[in-house]
Design an enzyme around this catalytic site. Structure first.
Site, mmCIF file in Angstrom:
data_model
loop_
_atom_site.group_PDB
_atom_site.id
_atom_site.type_symbol
_atom_site.label_atom_id
_atom_site.label_comp_id
_atom_site.label_asym_id
_atom_site.label_seq_id
_atom_site.Cartn_x
_atom_site.Cartn_y
_atom_site.Cartn_z
ATOM 1 N N ASP A 172 -8.857 -6.521 -4.409
ATOM 2 C CA ASP A 172 -8.466 -5.228 -3.857
ATOM 3 C C ASP A 172 -9.090 -4.128 -4.708
ATOM 4 O OD1 ASP A 172 -7.247 -2.936 -2.923
ATOM 5 O OD2 ASP A 172 -5.205 -3.715 -3.065
ATOM 6 N N ARG A 175 -11.297 6.064 10.539
ATOM 7 C CA ARG A 175 -10.896 4.665 10.507
ATOM 8 C C ARG A 175 -12.024 3.774 10.002
ATOM 9 N NH1 ARG A 175 -6.295 1.689 10.085
ATOM 10 N NH2 ARG A 175 -6.310 -0.165 11.368
ATOM 11 N N HIS A 222 -7.982 -5.220 -0.059
ATOM 12 C CA HIS A 222 -6.699 -4.532 0.099
ATOM 13 C C HIS A 222 -5.863 -5.158 1.224
ATOM 14 C CE1 HIS A 222 -3.891 -1.314 -0.443
ATOM 15 N NE2 HIS A 222 -4.034 -0.877 0.788
ATOM 16 N N ASP A 223 -6.525 -5.574 2.280
ATOM 17 C CA ASP A 223 -5.819 -6.161 3.424
ATOM 18 C C ASP A 223 -5.140 -7.490 3.103
ATOM 19 O OD1 ASP A 223 -6.092 -4.180 5.257
ATOM 20 O OD2 ASP A 223 -7.695 -5.127 6.412
ATOM 21 N N SER A 236 0.838 -1.196 0.000
ATOM 22 C CA SER A 236 0.000 0.000 0.000
ATOM 23 C C SER A 236 0.877 1.250 0.000
ATOM 24 C CB SER A 236 -0.948 -0.057 1.203
ATOM 25 O OG SER A 236 -1.960 0.910 1.106
#
Lengths: 381, 381
Positions: free
Chosen positions: A325, A230, A358-359, A156
């Site tokens: 992602d 967040r 994405h994680d 990232s």
């Protein structure tokens, strides 16, 4: 045969630099400190050092743990990658994690005292860019006596740093490992960052970024805005499919309550992630990290031409992306790959099927770790 | 040959119902008012009436304008669809727009006076569901002397209402037109709604939903939270591609300013959309509309089986989705189509190539309007 193990108990170190650092904005930091950790041993030839760059909310605590009795809460964020027998094998590599400038875990940042005023910088801490982070990391590189990194790796925003190393110091990096990243944010990416920033800045406790002084007087930190930031971030870290699988429409109590308490499990998850983060992270650091993301664009000085922008790079590259992602989709990684190939670079590219969005870059899925292992094993020391 | 025209100057009407309405939650509204507008003429057979249901931020002002001298700011939200010579042709159809219960544009909602206290309902206004909206709309249907709607049409949350009409009153709707919608929200959809709700509820000016009383005393409305909610909503209304095309990484002033003012055009767009919305919409209405979205799930009482849930429907259906809609992707519309076909319903389905994401349903793109025209022309009166 491998027997993956933890690097065990680790402790952070700090190094301070008294020579001023001129940032991309023109602002000057008169002095600064970086927090870092190391795992494994630097070899005699000083040729086995690997730098791990962190993403938006990460830090220098990449592997091992701080408390043997509470490994669950004190283990580094990429511990599954780093250790004896793991893909980034500490029997072979000397691994360095660093907290970026502007961070909130030991490196100089908005919480640090401004030598000009004797008070915390707060909103007066200058905006830092990915380029500035690499400048600061180069000082650490010198301090550690490392001429060139065997590899710089990151996911990232960390992947942007791995790429920028290859552009800023082509002679000081032999392999750049750019994972789940992008050569520049899209309008949608910037939009999500802007919502996060507005959430933080419109929190009345934010007080224009000067909230540390008031904290000891009983004033609260701007947790509400950081919590929202967040929460919205987390939506973009997970895939739609994975959210459907993990949470779906599952309800807390099996029936509708017709109020605004948690009803669906996904609400509970988001609130929990937001609350936890707001307790430990700094709102000013979050703000400036989102700006570093927005600004990063190696093609900016080349009229948008990424081929021209990446011509300076001399490293070999490992680029990886994940099918689900949608924050930095595989297409974005392929832009990097094509521009590197255009410049005749050696590029290994892995597009990995993983449902975690994405994680995915933080997980130890077999194909992903096999690709990392294969590439890292091929690095000559 | 058609010469599309506006329905011209229009004015809203209201109708009040004094018989209590029992909501799905069990709460009872002792009385309520609905604001609505009509365009065209109800025919002698009362067979040409079409109800237009609005989405999250819409209202009853669907077509025409309120101010001939300021048509730009006073035109209805779906004016491109409705009028003489337009797809929903007012020379042929009698068209009705209605503001839903809980709304903030004339129908009874959180801003209305609670007869029990003489003060605005605020947070005491009960949560309403899509099912409740259709119950209330049925009262309006009776009031207008309409036995059965020729069609009920809506996009997004409006599409859920068009579907619910076919389930709640199978004999009172001949055609259900469900556009850019879904049979139920995904975890990701709920997650975005939850962020919006938390943004509103954590705004200190929200004051637990009781903010109207204080407004006249100089207290401000919870605009900051509503603004954030709208900003995050807007990201989900547009497609990534369209954002890239409309805004990309285009900067306001051509260079980085290294501060938190607007730098990228997308930031300016989002802030403007958020500010505008926060001036005109009600935070409590926004909250309850997101809950209506979350709750809607016709399959809930059928153990998740959508085929069983839609068995009651007798209407013919027009279902449309848009290729770049990632809020309610075409897959979601196809779930509705498959369940209807399973039940032997007549279904026309159009999957329309349009780059405008979820908001495509509001645009007058040629293929989309051609599909609507063809279907509406085929409705027998």
């Amino acid at each position: 045969m491998k027997h993956p193990q933890s690097v065990g108990l680790v402790a952070p170190q700090t190094v301070s630099f008294s020579e001023p650092l001129t940032l991309k904005s023109g602002a000057r930091l008169p002095e600064f400190t970086l927090a870092y950790e190391t795992y494994g041993q630097l070899n005699a030839a000083r040729s086995n050092a690997v730098l791990v760059c962190h993403a938006l909310s990460g830090n220098h605590h990449v592997a091992g743990y701080y408390d043997a009795n509470d490994q669950k809460h004190s283990t580094g964020w990429w511990d599954n990658l780093i250790g004896p027998g793991k893909p980034l094998d500490t029997r072979r590599f000397f691994v360095v994690g660093v907290n970026n400038l502007g961070g909130c875990h030991g490196s100089t940042g908005p919480r640090s005292l401004n030598p000009a005023t004797g008070k915390p910088y707060g909103a007066d801490f200058p905006l830092v860019t990915v380029e500035d982070w690499i400048l600061a990391q180069a000082r650490l590189t010198d301090h550690l006596g490392i001429d060139a990194w065997a590899a710089v790796i990151g996911g990232s925003l960390g992947g942007m740093q791995a790429l920028q190393w290859a552009l800023a110091y082509p002679e000081r990096i032999r392999h750049s490992m750019v994972i789940a990243s992008t050569p520049r944010l899209s309008a949608q990416n910037i939009a999500f960052n802007e919502v996060a920033r507005q959430a933080i800045m419109s929190d009345p406790d934010f007080n224009g970024g000067h909230f540390y002084e008031y904290d000891s007087n009983g004033r609260v930190l701007p947790k509400s805005g950081l919590r929202l930031a967040r929460m919205v971030g987390h939506i973009t870290y997970l895939s739609d499919d994975q959210m459907a699988e993990k949470f779906g429409r599952r309800m807390r109590h099996g029936k509708h309550h017709f109020n605004y308490d948690v009803e669906f499990e996904i609400e509970s998850y988001l609130r929990h992630q937001g609350d936890k983060f707001a307790e430990t992270f700094d709102a000013n650091t979050y703000l400036l990290a989102t700006k570093a993301l927005d600004y990063f664009d190696p093609s900016f000085d080349y009229d948008g031409n990424l081929n021209a922008a990446l011509a300076r790079a001399k490293a070999d590259f490992f680029v990886a992306s994940f099918t689900t992602d949608w924050r930095f989709a595989p297409e974005r990684s392929r832009e990097i790959v094509y521009a590197l190939l255009h410049n005749g670079r050696n590029v290994s590219y892995a597009e990995i099927d993983c449902d975690a969005g994405h994680d995915s870059f933080l997980l130890a899925t077999p194909h992903y770790h096999a690709a990392l292992s294969a590439y890292l094993e091929g690095i000559l020391l």
